[in-house]
Design a protein around this motif. Structure first.
Motif, mmCIF file in Angstrom:
data_model
loop_
_atom_site.group_PDB
_atom_site.id
_atom_site.type_symbol
_atom_site.label_atom_id
_atom_site.label_comp_id
_atom_site.label_asym_id
_atom_site.label_seq_id
_atom_site.Cartn_x
_atom_site.Cartn_y
_atom_site.Cartn_z
ATOM 1 N N VAL A 293 43.980 -29.510 -30.996
ATOM 2 C CA VAL A 293 43.138 -30.494 -31.706
ATOM 3 C C VAL A 293 41.214 -29.901 -31.085
ATOM 4 O O VAL A 293 40.770 -28.859 -31.549
ATOM 5 N N THR A 294 40.933 -29.431 -29.920
ATOM 6 C CA THR A 294 40.068 -29.056 -29.521
ATOM 7 C C THR A 294 39.678 -28.158 -28.900
ATOM 8 O O THR A 294 38.676 -28.051 -30.042
ATOM 9 N N ALA A 295 40.718 -27.186 -29.898
ATOM 10 C CA ALA A 295 40.102 -25.762 -29.442
ATOM 11 C C ALA A 295 39.658 -25.333 -31.493
ATOM 12 O O ALA A 295 39.606 -24.429 -31.794
ATOM 13 N N ILE A 296 40.092 -26.629 -32.343
ATOM 14 C CA ILE A 296 40.175 -26.150 -33.973
ATOM 15 C C ILE A 296 38.288 -25.744 -34.172
ATOM 16 O O ILE A 296 37.529 -24.759 -34.924
ATOM 17 N N PRO A 297 37.481 -26.407 -33.422
ATOM 18 C CA PRO A 297 36.006 -26.271 -33.867
ATOM 19 C C PRO A 297 35.692 -24.427 -33.155
ATOM 20 O O PRO A 297 34.331 -23.768 -34.143
ATOM 21 N N TYR A 298 36.265 -24.126 -31.978
ATOM 22 C CA TYR A 298 36.098 -22.867 -31.347
ATOM 23 C C TYR A 298 36.897 -21.610 -32.334
ATOM 24 O O TYR A 298 36.176 -21.004 -31.806
ATOM 25 N N VAL A 299 37.654 -21.724 -33.037
ATOM 26 C CA VAL A 299 38.407 -20.561 -33.946
ATOM 27 C C VAL A 299 37.220 -20.841 -34.887
ATOM 28 O O VAL A 299 37.002 -19.399 -34.745
ATOM 29 N N PHE A 300 36.500 -20.992 -35.859
ATOM 30 C CA PHE A 300 36.051 -21.631 -36.481
ATOM 31 C C PHE A 300 34.124 -20.379 -35.591
ATOM 32 O O PHE A 300 33.309 -19.506 -36.318
ATOM 33 N N GLY A 301 33.802 -21.137 -34.593
ATOM 34 C CA GLY A 301 33.205 -20.211 -34.073
ATOM 35 C C GLY A 301 32.867 -19.254 -33.542
ATOM 36 O O GLY A 301 31.745 -18.073 -33.593
ATOM 37 N N THR A 302 34.145 -18.860 -32.646
ATOM 38 C CA THR A 302 34.118 -17.558 -32.519
ATOM 39 C C THR A 302 33.749 -16.675 -33.638
ATOM 40 O O THR A 302 33.081 -15.379 -34.021
ATOM 41 N N ILE A 303 34.604 -16.915 -35.079
ATOM 42 C CA ILE A 303 33.778 -16.264 -36.610
ATOM 43 C C ILE A 303 33.024 -15.547 -36.222
ATOM 44 O O ILE A 303 32.273 -15.220 -36.817
ATOM 45 N N ALA A 304 32.263 -17.383 -36.594
ATOM 46 C CA ALA A 304 31.288 -17.315 -37.412
ATOM 47 C C ALA A 304 30.298 -16.068 -36.520
ATOM 48 O O ALA A 304 28.843 -15.761 -36.583
ATOM 49 N N MET A 305 30.663 -16.661 -34.593
ATOM 50 C CA MET A 305 29.472 -15.203 -33.909
ATOM 51 C C MET A 305 29.347 -13.885 -34.466
ATOM 52 O O MET A 305 28.598 -13.531 -34.493
ATOM 53 N N ILE A 306 30.995 -13.666 -34.306
ATOM 54 C CA ILE A 306 31.206 -12.033 -34.629
ATOM 55 C C ILE A 306 30.487 -11.661 -35.749
ATOM 56 O O ILE A 306 29.812 -10.529 -35.872
ATOM 57 N N LEU A 307 30.331 -12.183 -37.122
ATOM 58 C CA LEU A 307 29.649 -12.707 -38.279
ATOM 59 C C LEU A 307 28.156 -12.215 -38.008
ATOM 60 O O LEU A 307 27.236 -11.513 -38.517
#
Length: 442
Positions: A293-307
């Motif tokens: 569950v802790t990983a969830i925000p970081y999945v979205f953060g990863t995508i947003a950072m690159i874009l």
């Protein structure tokens, strides 16, 4: 010569030599540096997961844990600038290898923690060992990438931060399940098994990294010529505005302002990083479930950072791309402090993570756009070291508020002030875009 005639600027089609050079550099350096930073960041923040069992076993209060989490950054602060200057002098391959081997050893030795004093000493030494790694890589990438590529590849390197949580959080949660194996606690296994890879990778670094483009036997003569011409033109443009000495750079009001901006950002980053596992655990989940569950925000953060970084490079705009995500972080953290529903709390913290990593991908284009050479090495290290003092302040602030009120959420509300002030400073400080982007051959 091809290095002065083939470049057409970012507004036109890229030349074949430009495309092939950037591709060769990126395939050679970025995957390896991402892997190195992955273990660097994992070894720094896996304490948040170790705390799920370690704190109770060693009878650590929230304030003791906060001190231990934060004292890392005191050692980091003291040795940051000297370490980056050493990298400039001795070369990236040797110095980064030294950093990685020592931090990996000390990270594994965290398994020997048996009380408050050993906890503080080992965390402090870990900060000393790791000092200079991140700003060293930021400096190192300026040796290889022209300004118009810098945000996207800084973001590509920094992707290791959210990915270290996306991958590391579930792994860390599962490693806690090794409790009792060979007489070691689960949190001890976590430190040992996540520290060893850094040592091994550090040895490889000595032989793998190329210090400067002119030493890169994996680039053709034509590729080296194009890159040298491009980077030399950018350095000349910076120095035409003003050539700063190391002392002038370190005392520059602009550098001090960037340090304060980074302080506000880092406070939010590490406040979340160290306390999020405990926030999620409080939802009533198991250690393994907490990791996923802790990983969830970081999945979205990863995508947003690159874009977001690619958009910043494409539009050649930096201020809004740093300032707006700062404000988003502040709002999201403040909102999360008022929510009690676990699902909505995670939604708010996911938006906070998106803001954090959007900033991470673009921020370092601000100082590298007008600094070069030794001045850049010292100033980048100073910004990072001052900013990382918030790595002490952010977690400590939440721990202090939690101990006083019994609520971690109240600490998040107080923490939201830091990125809010940082965002305001970004808009006040502005950015000289014309000094960052140099059109060659025009």
């Amino acid at each position: 010569m091809s290095q002065t005639t083939t470049y057409t600027g970012s507004a036109g089609a890229k030349s074949a030599i430009e495309t092939s050079t950037i591709r060769a550099i990126s395939w050679r350096l970025i995957p390896f540096l991402v892997l190195a930073y992955f273990f660097s960041y994992l070894d720094r923040v896996n304490l948040g997961f170790a705390a799920l069992t370690m704190n109770a076993e060693l009878k650590f209060t929230p304030l003791i844990f906060s001190w231990g989490a934060g004292i890392f950054f005191i050692g980091y602060f003291i040795f940051e600038v000297p370490s980056n200057l050493a990298l400039e002098k001795f070369g990236a391959s040797r110095w980064i290898a030294r950093i990685m081997v020592t931090w990996g050893i000390i990270s594994a030795l965290m398994a020997l923690t048996n009380g408050v004093n050993s906890f503080y000493v080992l965390r402090f030494l870990l900060g000393v060992a790791e000092a200079g790694f991140f700003p060293g890589i930021i400096l190192y990438l300026t040796y290889w990438y022209p300004a118009e590529y810098r945000a996207r590849f800084l973001a590509a390197f920094a992707i290791a931060v959210p990915v270290s949580t996306v991958i590391g959080a579930p792994i860390s949660g599962l490693l806690l399940g090794l409790d009792g194996a060979m007489g070691l606690k689960g949190w001890q296994w976590l430190f040992v098994l996540e520290g060893i890879p850094s040592v091994l990778l550090g040895v490889v670094t000595w032989f793998y990294l190329t210090d400067r483009p002119e030493k890169a036997d994996w680039l053709s003569a034509e590729q080296k010529a194009w890159l040298k011409a491009k980077l030399d033109a950018e350095i000349a443009a910076k120095q035409a505005v003003k050539h700063l000495t190391l002392g002038e750079a370190l005392s520059s009001p602009k550098v001090i302002m960037l340090s304060l901006i980074y302080f506000g950002f880092v406070g939010a980053l590490y406040g979340m990083q160290f306390w999020l596992p405990q926030i999620v655990k409080a939802f009533g989940l198991t250690n393994a479930q907490t990791g996923f569950v802790t990983a969830i925000p970081y999945v979205f953060g990863t995508i947003a950072m690159i874009l977001w970084a690619r958009h910043s490079d494409a539009t050649r705009e930096r201020v809004m791309h740093v300032g707006a995500p700062m404000i988003l972080i502040a709002v999201a953290l403040a909102v999360s402090s008022y929510i009690t529903d676990p699902t909505m709390t995670m939604v708010a913290l996911t938006f906070a993570a998106i803001g954090v990593f959007c900033v991470f991908g673009v921020f370092w284009t601000l100082p590298t756009s007008w600094l070069s050479g030794t001045a850049a090495a010292g100033a980048i290290a100073l910004i990072n070291s001052i900013g990382n003092l918030a790595g002490f302040g952010g977690p400590y602030l939440i721990g202090w508020v939690k101990e006083a009120t019994g609520q971690t959420s109240t600490g998040l509300l107080v923490l939201a002030v830091l990125p809010l002030l940082a965002g305001i400073l970004v808009f006040i400080g502005g950015h000289e875009t014309k000094h960052e982007f140099v059109e060659q051959g025009r």
